[in-house]
Write a protein that holds these residues in place. Structure first.
Motif, short mmCIF file in Angstrom:
data_model
loop_
_atom_site.label_atom_id
_atom_site.label_comp_id
_atom_site.label_asym_id
_atom_site.label_seq_id
_atom_site.Cartn_x
_atom_site.Cartn_y
_atom_site.Cartn_z
N ALA A 147 0.78 -1.13 -0.06
CA ALA A 147 -0.06 -0.41 -0.44
C ALA A 147 0.44 1.13 0.01
CB ALA A 147 -1.00 0.33 1.09
N ARG A 169 -7.76 -9.99 -2.06
CA ARG A 169 -8.27 -9.61 -2.85
C ARG A 169 -10.00 -9.22 -3.40
NH1 ARG A 169 -3.00 -6.49 -5.13
NH2 ARG A 169 -2.14 -6.14 -3.23
N GLY A 225 -11.50 -6.22 3.02
CA GLY A 225 -10.86 -4.41 3.94
C GLY A 225 -12.02 -4.45 4.56
N THR A 237 -5.77 9.24 0.39
CA THR A 237 -4.55 8.48 -0.84
C THR A 237 -5.29 8.75 -1.86
OG1 THR A 237 -5.94 6.26 -1.94
CG2 THR A 237 -7.07 7.51 -1.73
N GLY A 257 -5.76 7.07 -7.14
CA GLY A 257 -6.28 5.29 -6.72
C GLY A 257 -8.16 5.47 -6.63
N GLN A 284 -9.96 3.13 -6.97
CA GLN A 284 -10.91 1.77 -6.91
C GLN A 284 -10.77 2.30 -5.45
OE1 GLN A 284 -8.82 -1.38 -7.65
NE2 GLN A 284 -10.08 -2.84 -6.39
N GLN A 285 -9.71 2.95 -4.44
CA GLN A 285 -9.48 2.88 -3.27
C GLN A 285 -10.58 3.88 -2.42
OE1 GLN A 285 -7.19 3.00 -5.37
NE2 GLN A 285 -5.46 2.47 -4.74
N TYR A 306 -13.33 3.36 -0.22
CA TYR A 306 -13.58 4.05 1.67
C TYR A 306 -15.04 5.05 1.48
CZ TYR A 306 -8.51 3.71 2.47
OH TYR A 306 -7.08 3.35 2.55
#
Length: 155
Positions: A23, A74, A79, A102, A106, A108-109, A113
């Motif tokens: 990460a 994953r 997560g 992030t 990002g 996807q991140q 969230y």
């Protein structure tokens, strides 16, 4: 997910850089926060499959500095398990907000969230340009700014 155990890393244990580097781009970047963070590992009975580092930013706020899941686990809800644990830890320790940062690339991140109750609350301009010795790319784009997201914990 059976046989999963979530535990804090003991102070005399080796720092799990192999997980943290999933990460974060460099060991040097990790070393900027890891020695002042609480580290948690998720174990499947055989190996450590995920890591999370929480950093106290104030008496009312805690920040997720690192959260990573090994490739083979994953897209299996790990997560979200870590997010639930982070919220529990924050509530138990009377924090009012849980924050995370992030990359602006990002996508996807950011969606992850937001799906877990975080909202965008700020930007650290040029964070990845000023804090890393080389350009970093994600999704074909150079990482520049850090997007800050916050989850307000219920009283």
């Amino acid at each position: 997910m059976e046989n999963l155990s979530f535990n804090p890393l003991h102070s005399d244990s080796e720092i799990p850089y192999h997980l943290l580097l999933l990460a974060d781009e460099t060991k040097e970047a990790i070393d900027q926060y890891i020695f002042k963070s609480d580290i948690y590992l998720l174990h499947d009975g055989i190996e450590d499959i995920a890591v999370m580092a929480l950093f106290k930013t104030s008496d009312t706020e805690i920040e997720i500095k690192n959260i990573a899941v090994i490739e083979s686990y994953r897209s299996k809800g790990i997560g979200s398990i870590l997010m639930k644990k982070a919220k529990e830890i924050a509530r138990e320790n009377h924090y009012k907000t849980l924050t995370v940062g992030t990359s602006d690339t990002g996508f996807q991140q950011i969606r992850f969230y937001e799906k877990n109750g975080f909202i965008k609350t700020g930007i650290r301009k040029d964070f990845f340009i000023e804090n890393y010795p080389f350009p970093i790319y994600e999704n074909g784009l150079q990482m520049r700014d850090m997007i800050l997201l916050t989850h307000h914990l219920p009283e």
